[in-house]
Design a protein around this motif. Structure first.
Motif, short mmCIF file in Angstrom:
data_model
loop_
_atom_site.label_atom_id
_atom_site.label_comp_id
_atom_site.label_asym_id
_atom_site.label_seq_id
_atom_site.Cartn_x
_atom_site.Cartn_y
_atom_site.Cartn_z
N ASP A 156 0.87 -1.18 0.00
CA ASP A 156 0.00 0.00 0.00
C ASP A 156 0.90 1.23 0.00
O ASP A 156 1.67 1.43 0.95
CB ASP A 156 -0.89 0.03 1.25
CG ASP A 156 -1.81 -1.19 1.33
OD1 ASP A 156 -1.77 -2.02 0.42
OD2 ASP A 156 -2.55 -1.29 2.32
N VAL A 157 0.82 2.04 -1.05
CA VAL A 157 1.69 3.21 -1.19
C VAL A 157 0.83 4.47 -1.09
O VAL A 157 -0.10 4.66 -1.87
CB VAL A 157 2.44 3.20 -2.54
CG1 VAL A 157 3.39 4.40 -2.61
CG2 VAL A 157 3.21 1.91 -2.73
N THR A 158 1.16 5.33 -0.14
CA THR A 158 0.51 6.63 -0.02
C THR A 158 1.26 7.60 -0.92
O THR A 158 2.49 7.67 -0.87
CB THR A 158 0.53 7.13 1.43
OG1 THR A 158 -0.06 6.12 2.27
CG2 THR A 158 -0.25 8.42 1.58
N VAL A 159 0.51 8.33 -1.76
CA VAL A 159 1.12 9.25 -2.72
C VAL A 159 0.40 10.59 -2.69
O VAL A 159 -0.68 10.72 -2.10
CB VAL A 159 1.07 8.67 -4.16
CG1 VAL A 159 1.91 7.42 -4.28
CG2 VAL A 159 -0.36 8.42 -4.61
N THR A 160 1.00 11.56 -3.37
CA THR A 160 0.34 12.84 -3.61
C THR A 160 0.27 13.04 -5.11
O THR A 160 1.30 13.00 -5.80
CB THR A 160 1.12 14.00 -2.97
OG1 THR A 160 1.20 13.78 -1.56
CG2 THR A 160 0.42 15.32 -3.22
N HIS A 161 -0.95 13.20 -5.62
CA HIS A 161 -1.16 13.46 -7.05
C HIS A 161 -1.27 14.96 -7.26
O HIS A 161 -1.87 15.67 -6.44
CB HIS A 161 -2.45 12.80 -7.55
CG HIS A 161 -2.47 11.31 -7.45
ND1 HIS A 161 -1.62 10.51 -8.16
CD2 HIS A 161 -3.25 10.47 -6.71
CE1 HIS A 161 -1.86 9.24 -7.89
NE2 HIS A 161 -2.85 9.19 -7.00
N THR A 162 -0.73 15.43 -8.37
CA THR A 162 -0.86 16.84 -8.75
C THR A 162 -1.58 16.91 -10.09
O THR A 162 -1.19 16.21 -11.03
CB THR A 162 0.52 17.50 -8.87
OG1 THR A 162 1.24 17.31 -7.65
CG2 THR A 162 0.38 19.00 -9.15
N ASP A 163 -2.63 17.74 -10.16
CA ASP A 163 -3.37 17.84 -11.41
C ASP A 163 -2.80 18.95 -12.29
O ASP A 163 -1.82 19.62 -11.91
CB ASP A 163 -4.88 18.02 -11.16
CG ASP A 163 -5.23 19.36 -10.52
OD1 ASP A 163 -4.37 20.28 -10.51
OD2 ASP A 163 -6.36 19.49 -10.04
N ILE A 164 -3.39 19.15 -13.44
CA ILE A 164 -2.89 20.10 -14.44
C ILE A 164 -2.92 21.54 -13.92
O ILE A 164 -2.16 22.40 -14.38
CB ILE A 164 -3.69 19.94 -15.75
CG1 ILE A 164 -2.93 20.56 -16.91
CG2 ILE A 164 -5.08 20.51 -15.62
CD1 ILE A 164 -3.44 20.14 -18.26
N ASN A 165 -3.76 21.83 -12.94
CA ASN A 165 -3.86 23.17 -12.36
C ASN A 165 -2.95 23.36 -11.15
O ASN A 165 -3.00 24.40 -10.49
CB ASN A 165 -5.30 23.49 -11.96
CG ASN A 165 -6.23 23.45 -13.17
OD1 ASN A 165 -5.88 23.96 -14.23
ND2 ASN A 165 -7.39 22.83 -13.01
N LYS A 167 -3.14 21.56 -8.35
CA LYS A 167 -3.82 21.18 -7.12
C LYS A 167 -3.37 19.78 -6.70
O LYS A 167 -3.30 18.87 -7.53
CB LYS A 167 -5.34 21.20 -7.34
CG LYS A 167 -6.13 20.88 -6.10
CD LYS A 167 -7.62 20.86 -6.39
CE LYS A 167 -8.39 20.38 -5.18
NZ LYS A 167 -9.82 20.21 -5.47
N ASN A 168 -3.10 19.61 -5.40
CA ASN A 168 -2.64 18.33 -4.86
C ASN A 168 -3.79 17.55 -4.25
O ASN A 168 -4.72 18.13 -3.68
CB ASN A 168 -1.55 18.55 -3.80
CG ASN A 168 -0.28 19.09 -4.40
OD1 ASN A 168 -0.01 18.91 -5.59
ND2 ASN A 168 0.51 19.78 -3.59
N GLU A 169 -3.68 16.23 -4.36
CA GLU A 169 -4.68 15.32 -3.77
C GLU A 169 -3.94 14.08 -3.29
O GLU A 169 -3.13 13.50 -4.02
CB GLU A 169 -5.71 14.94 -4.83
CG GLU A 169 -6.76 13.97 -4.32
CD GLU A 169 -7.68 13.46 -5.42
OE1 GLU A 169 -8.86 13.23 -5.15
OE2 GLU A 169 -7.19 13.27 -6.57
N ASP A 170 -4.23 13.68 -2.03
CA ASP A 170 -3.62 12.45 -1.51
C ASP A 170 -4.26 11.25 -2.18
O ASP A 170 -5.46 11.24 -2.46
CB ASP A 170 -3.81 12.35 0.01
CG ASP A 170 -2.98 13.40 0.74
OD1 ASP A 170 -1.96 13.84 0.16
OD2 ASP A 170 -3.35 13.77 1.86
N GLY A 171 -3.46 10.22 -2.41
CA GLY A 171 -3.96 9.01 -3.04
C GLY A 171 -3.34 7.77 -2.43
O GLY A 171 -2.35 7.84 -1.69
N LEU A 172 -3.92 6.63 -2.76
CA LEU A 172 -3.43 5.35 -2.26
C LEU A 172 -3.30 4.40 -3.44
O LEU A 172 -4.28 4.16 -4.15
CB LEU A 172 -4.40 4.77 -1.22
CG LEU A 172 -3.94 3.52 -0.48
CD1 LEU A 172 -2.71 3.80 0.37
CD2 LEU A 172 -5.07 2.97 0.39
#
Length: 202
Positions: A156-165, A167-172
Motif C-alpha cells: 500500500d503506497v501513499t502518494v500525492t497526485h498533482t493535477d494540471i492546475n 492542485k494536490n490530492e492524496d492518493g493510495l
C-alpha cells in the motif's frame, strides 16, 4: 359329410382387431418402461449435480511430499533481505512526471530483473488529464506468499497526485509485488495493481 369348423367373417374381424390392440399396447408399454429406466432417480440426480458443482470448484491439491522435502527452507534472513529491496524500489518506481514519463524506468533498473526491465521498456507510462505528477510519500507491505526463491507482497503506497492546475490530492496505490532471487540478489520481477487504487477517501 361333416363341415370343418370355421370362424364367421365377423368373428375374424374382431379377433384381428383384438390382436392388433394387444400388439399396440405391448409396444407402448415397452416404450414407456424403457424411458422410465433411462431417467435417473432423485438420488442419482443429486449425485450428478454434486459432481458438476465439484468440477467448477478449485481445491488446492496438497503438494507431493517429495516436492515439499526438496524445497529449500524459508529463512528469516531471506525474508528480511527481500523486504529491504521494497522501499528503494518503490521510491524509484512510483513517482511519475508527465514531462519525463520514462524517468522511473532508469531509476528502477538496479532493483528489477532484466526480464521485468524489458517488459517495462515495451510500453510508455502515461498520466491522465487530471493527474500529471505523482509523488511517493510512504509505503507499507505485508507478505502474501513466501518461498525460498520467490516472495509475493501486498504493498500500500501513499502518494500525492498533482493535477494540471497544480492542485494536490492524496492518493493510495495498491500493488502486488513479486520478488525473485536473481544472481544471489533479491529483485522485483513483476508489479500488479490491486483493486481499490485511487484517492484516499476523506
Amino acid at each position: 359329410m361333416a363341415r370343418s369348423p370355421q370362424l364367421p367373417d365377423r368373428a375374424k374381424t374382431w379377433f384381428s382387431i383384438i390382436i392388433g390392440l394387444l400388439l399396440i399396447a405391448l409396444f407402448i408399454g415397452s416404450f414407456f418402461s424403457g424411458r422410465r429406466a433411462a431417467q435417473p432417480k432423485e438420488n442419482e440426480t443429486a449425485t450428478v449435480h454434486e459432481q458438476r458443482r465439484d468440477v467448477h470448484q478449485y481445491e488446492a491439491q496438497p503438494e507431493p511430499e517429495e516436492m515439499v522435502k526438496n524445497k529449500p527452507p524459508i529463512t528469516e534472513e531471506s525474508v528480511s533481505s527481500a523486504q529491504a529491496v521494497l522501499p528503494d524500489f518503490l521510491k524509484a518506481y512510483v513517482p511519475f512526471d508527465s514531462e519525463r514519463p520514462d524517468a522511473y524506468l532508469e531509476r528502477s533498473k538496479p532493483y528489477i530483473t532484466d526480464s521485468f526491465y524489458k517488459q517495462l521498456s515495451s510500453f510508455q507510462r502515461r498520466g491522465t488529464l487530471s493527474r500529471v505528477k505523482t509523488e511517493y510519500v510512504t509505503a507499507e507491505w505485508t507478505p502474501a506468499e513466501l518461498e525460498a526463491d520467490e516472495q509475493w507482497y501486498n504493498v500500500d503506497v501513499t502518494v500525492t497526485h498533482t493535477d494540471i492546475n497544480g492542485k494536490n490530492e492524496d492518493g493510495l496505490l495498491l500493488y502486488v509485488v513479486l520478488l525473485k532471487r536473481a544472481d544471489g540478489k533479491w529483485k522485483v520481477d513483476d508489479v500488479g495493481i490491486r483493486p481499490g487504487s485511487g484517492a484516499i477517501p476523506e
